[in-house]
Design an enzyme around this catalytic site. Structure first.
Site, mmCIF file in Angstrom:
data_model
loop_
_atom_site.group_PDB
_atom_site.id
_atom_site.type_symbol
_atom_site.label_atom_id
_atom_site.label_comp_id
_atom_site.label_asym_id
_atom_site.label_seq_id
_atom_site.Cartn_x
_atom_site.Cartn_y
_atom_site.Cartn_z
ATOM 1 N N LYS A 71 0.822 -1.209 0.000
ATOM 2 C CA LYS A 71 0.000 0.000 0.000
ATOM 3 C C LYS A 71 0.858 1.261 0.000
ATOM 4 O O LYS A 71 0.590 2.208 -0.749
ATOM 5 C CB LYS A 71 -0.927 -0.044 1.209
ATOM 6 C CG LYS A 71 -1.942 1.077 1.284
ATOM 7 C CD LYS A 71 -3.009 0.790 2.321
ATOM 8 C CE LYS A 71 -2.481 0.814 3.722
ATOM 9 N NZ LYS A 71 -1.945 -0.425 4.261
ATOM 10 N N THR A 73 3.966 1.446 -1.009
ATOM 11 C CA THR A 73 4.672 1.456 -2.300
ATOM 12 C C THR A 73 3.798 2.079 -3.380
ATOM 13 O O THR A 73 4.265 2.908 -4.171
ATOM 14 C CB THR A 73 5.064 0.016 -2.696
ATOM 15 O OG1 THR A 73 5.894 -0.538 -1.666
ATOM 16 C CG2 THR A 73 5.811 -0.006 -4.015
ATOM 17 N N ARG A 94 2.656 7.912 6.708
ATOM 18 C CA ARG A 94 3.040 7.714 8.111
ATOM 19 C C ARG A 94 4.535 7.419 8.259
ATOM 20 O O ARG A 94 5.192 6.992 7.325
ATOM 21 C CB ARG A 94 2.247 6.548 8.704
ATOM 22 C CG ARG A 94 0.744 6.765 8.704
ATOM 23 C CD ARG A 94 0.035 5.503 9.169
ATOM 24 N NE ARG A 94 0.262 4.388 8.255
ATOM 25 C CZ ARG A 94 0.060 3.118 8.569
ATOM 26 N NH1 ARG A 94 -0.348 2.795 9.781
ATOM 27 N NH2 ARG A 94 0.276 2.165 7.681
ATOM 28 N N LYS A 105 7.427 -7.551 9.305
ATOM 29 C CA LYS A 105 6.936 -6.814 8.150
ATOM 30 C C LYS A 105 8.009 -5.951 7.494
ATOM 31 O O LYS A 105 7.939 -5.621 6.318
ATOM 32 C CB LYS A 105 5.743 -5.942 8.565
ATOM 33 C CG LYS A 105 4.991 -5.347 7.383
ATOM 34 C CD LYS A 105 3.775 -4.565 7.845
ATOM 35 C CE LYS A 105 3.034 -3.945 6.663
ATOM 36 N NZ LYS A 105 1.880 -3.138 7.085
ATOM 37 N N ALA A 273 -2.816 0.826 13.450
ATOM 38 C CA ALA A 273 -4.053 0.875 12.669
ATOM 39 C C ALA A 273 -5.206 0.090 13.278
ATOM 40 O O ALA A 273 -6.288 0.075 12.712
ATOM 41 C CB ALA A 273 -3.795 0.376 11.249
ATOM 42 N N PHE A 301 -3.404 -0.962 7.236
ATOM 43 C CA PHE A 301 -4.076 -2.240 7.048
ATOM 44 C C PHE A 301 -5.134 -2.147 5.943
ATOM 45 O O PHE A 301 -5.069 -1.275 5.083
ATOM 46 C CB PHE A 301 -4.678 -2.753 8.361
ATOM 47 C CG PHE A 301 -3.651 -3.141 9.389
ATOM 48 C CD1 PHE A 301 -2.457 -3.728 9.021
ATOM 49 C CD2 PHE A 301 -3.877 -2.914 10.735
ATOM 50 C CE1 PHE A 301 -1.504 -4.099 9.972
ATOM 51 C CE2 PHE A 301 -2.940 -3.273 11.701
ATOM 52 C CZ PHE A 301 -1.763 -3.867 11.313
ATOM 53 N N PHE A 381 3.038 -8.200 -9.291
ATOM 54 C CA PHE A 381 4.187 -9.004 -8.897
ATOM 55 C C PHE A 381 4.644 -9.796 -10.120
ATOM 56 O O PHE A 381 3.843 -10.111 -11.008
ATOM 57 C CB PHE A 381 3.821 -9.958 -7.760
ATOM 58 C CG PHE A 381 3.754 -9.313 -6.409
ATOM 59 C CD1 PHE A 381 4.731 -9.529 -5.462
ATOM 60 C CD2 PHE A 381 2.706 -8.449 -6.091
ATOM 61 C CE1 PHE A 381 4.672 -8.927 -4.214
ATOM 62 C CE2 PHE A 381 2.641 -7.835 -4.851
ATOM 63 C CZ PHE A 381 3.632 -8.074 -3.906
#
Length: 556
Positions: A71, A73, A94, A105, A273, A301, A381
């Site tokens: 997200k 990215t 953020r 992560k 989140a 999220f 991807f």
């Protein structure tokens, strides 16, 4: 293939003063933190008051796999693409927490060729904002225990202290602790807990405060617990808000950095989140809207958590009106939601994709309930097949939804042009008639039930006796008219992370209710949500290193 950190370390960064010039920001408004970072002074926003706001674009996502779906990215890549098209755009996102960075992560500065830099600084200590928040939070904790030790004039009941200590790392051993051991000189023994710093109410407050006076007032409103008569005790009662504000004075100002393509980025704040609202600061958003024509922001999220809180908490608090939503999904996330084994997500499987598509469909429906135009983007991807991509595209078109393929990880701004064009076309042709989901004057139970039914698709809610007792207390002290911050796992629309896809015939169990009176919302805890994560068997920290020349490796 180069890693994210290798790509970031090869970036052609320009001095932060040059980034500022792109936004017509004079040096008098800059407070540099080295060559490539700066804070922006309050005076800048004051001097831009008469300027018309730009368009606000929210980037959110479907329910993710444990590794996340890119997200941030996509947010960074979309900002780069808009600038590549000659538009005046800013990315407003953020700050990363050290917990996920050292855990599973990784960092939160984007990835591939769509990153915010300097990546190492941002993912580690940045400008010290999160450390300042931790210090302010723990100052209040120490003042609580000191007050009790020094005679407890306020009659604070140690069994009813709700304020927790924090540290910005994943440390499961600190989830439940006992403080004050070792005799009278060390204070009064009591049970306590640690949360991760980004779950602190101080973080949520900093991100919702308009200025230093608003910050101080909100900090004073924090309810730290209750006295022996059952009445609330606040940080203001302890005379703590002044010193807390002093610690946060510099942290309150937004940070200016840049992307790999030198697109301006405001990176400020990072509330958890689920236990908080999961959005960047109101100050950064408002400033970005004055400085540019297009602001790309994000919420943590999936849309069931981040977007809902962005709409119902942040937009309400700051009187923001989002103009469009970009809903990020990936083929691997949809196959994961279709029940495919995580180890096989790279393998083509149209059946699993079709089974998982209802998750995306539900998130589209949810955004539509807020009456904001939505664009679905597939974060590409290398393992995605043409058949799988076409399947998603056709399904979205059937739903009357704009669709665009995003290749920003591999191609940067160039790979985001299709998405940028779709967003601009949507802004041009579709009007946002944003409205929150529920009325604040509804009873607490009805607000929670509205979210559970409308956003999660639940049949209803179950409120435990413990949670009902807390609701009754909030009604008693006059805090029932606040928005709801649902603390729920991010992997499922339900409160059970194993229920993937678009579950039906389930209820949401409200295990506890907490109030963040300073931030201005009520937290409804569901399931087994934790405010202090733990490290995995092999944490990311195992791979992070620095050589004799100070070059960092292993960050991602």
């Amino acid at each position: 293939m180069k890693t994210d950190i290798q790509i970031a370390q090869e970036a052609n960064m320009i001095p932060i003063s040059e980034v500022a010039k792109k936004l017509n920001i004079n040096s008098e408004y800059l407070e540099p933190y080295g060559r490539y970072k700066a804070k922006l002074s309050d005076k800048l926003y004051e001097d831009l008051q008469d300027k018309e706001d730009g368009k606000l674009i929210l980037v959110t996502a479907t329910n993710p796999t444990p590794a996340g779906e890119g997200k941030t990215t996509v947010s960074v890549g979309l900002g780069q693409a808009l600038c590549k098209m000659g538009k005046n755009a800013i990315v407003a996102i953020r700050e990363p927490s050290l917990g996920p960075c050292m855990g599973i992560k990784g960092g939160a500065a984007g990835g591939g060729h769509a990153q915010v830099v300097p990546m190492e600084d941002i993912n580690l200590h940045f400008t010290g904002d999160i450390h300042a928040i931790g210090a302010a939070n723990n100052l209040l904790s120490s003042m609580i225990d000191n007050h009790i030790h020094q005679g407890n004039e306020l009659g604070i009941d140690p069994r009813q202290i709700t304020w927790k200590r924090v540290v910005d790392l994943n440390d499961r051993a600190l989830r439940q602790v006992v403080v004050g051991l070792g005799g009278p000189i060390n204070g009064v023994p009591r049970e306590d807990e640690f949360m991760i710093t980004v779950a602190s109410e101080v973080m949520a407050i900093l991100c919702l405060a308009n200025d230093i006076e608003d910050l101080k007032n909100r900090l004073g409103n924090i309810i730290i617990g209750y006295n022996y008569d059952g009445g609330p005790v606040t940080a203001r009662d302890l005379e703590a808000e002044g010193a807390m504000s002093a610690l946060l004075k510099d942290a309150l100002n937004p940070n200016l950095v840049q992307t790999l393509e030198n697109t301006p980025a405001l990176m400020h704040g990072g509330p958890f989140a689920n236990i908080a609202h999961g959005c960047n600061s109101v100050k950064a958003s408002n400033l970005a809207l004055k400085l540019s024509d297009y602001v790309v922001t994000e919420a943590g999220f999936g849309a069931d958590l981040g977007a809902e809180k962005f709409f119902d908490i942040k937009c309400r608090s700051a009187n923001l009106k989002p103009d469009a939503v970009v809903l990020v999904t990936t083929i691997r996330a949809l196959k994961y939601n279709g029940g495919m084994d995580r180890s096989k997500l790279a393998e083509p499987d149209l059946q699993a994709l079709e089974k998982g598509f209802p998750n995306l469909e539900k998130h589209i429906e949810n955004v539509n309930k807020y009456k904001v135009p939505v664009v679905v983007t597939l974060n590409a991807f290398a393992t995605d097949s043409k058949e799988e991509i076409e399947f998603i595209k056709e399904k979205c078109i059937q739903l009357g939804c704009e669709f665009a393929l995003s290749k920003v990880w591999a191609e940067g701004g160039e790979g985001g042009l299709e998405l940028a064009k779709a967003v601009l076309e949507t802004l041009d042709k579709k009007e946002s008639n944003f409205q929150p989901l529920y009325d604040l004057e509804l009873p607490i139970e009805e607000k929670i039930e509205t979210i559970a039914k409308e956003i999660y698709g639940a049949n209803g809610i179950i409120i435990t006796p413990k949670a009902q007792k807390s609701i009754n207390k909030l009604n008693e002290i006059g805090l029932s008219n606040l928005p709801i911050c649902m603390a729920k796992n991010q992997y499922s629309l339900s409160d059970d992370p194993a229920l993937l896809g678009r579950p039906t015939d389930f209820t949401i169990t409200i295990s506890d209710i907490r109030v963040s009176a300073g931030a201005g919302f009520i937290v409804a805890l569901t399931g087994d949500v934790m405010t202090m994560p733990g490290l995995p068997k092999k944490p990311a920290a195992n791979s992070i290193d620095v050589d004799k020349d100070g070059k960092i490796t292993g960050l991602f």
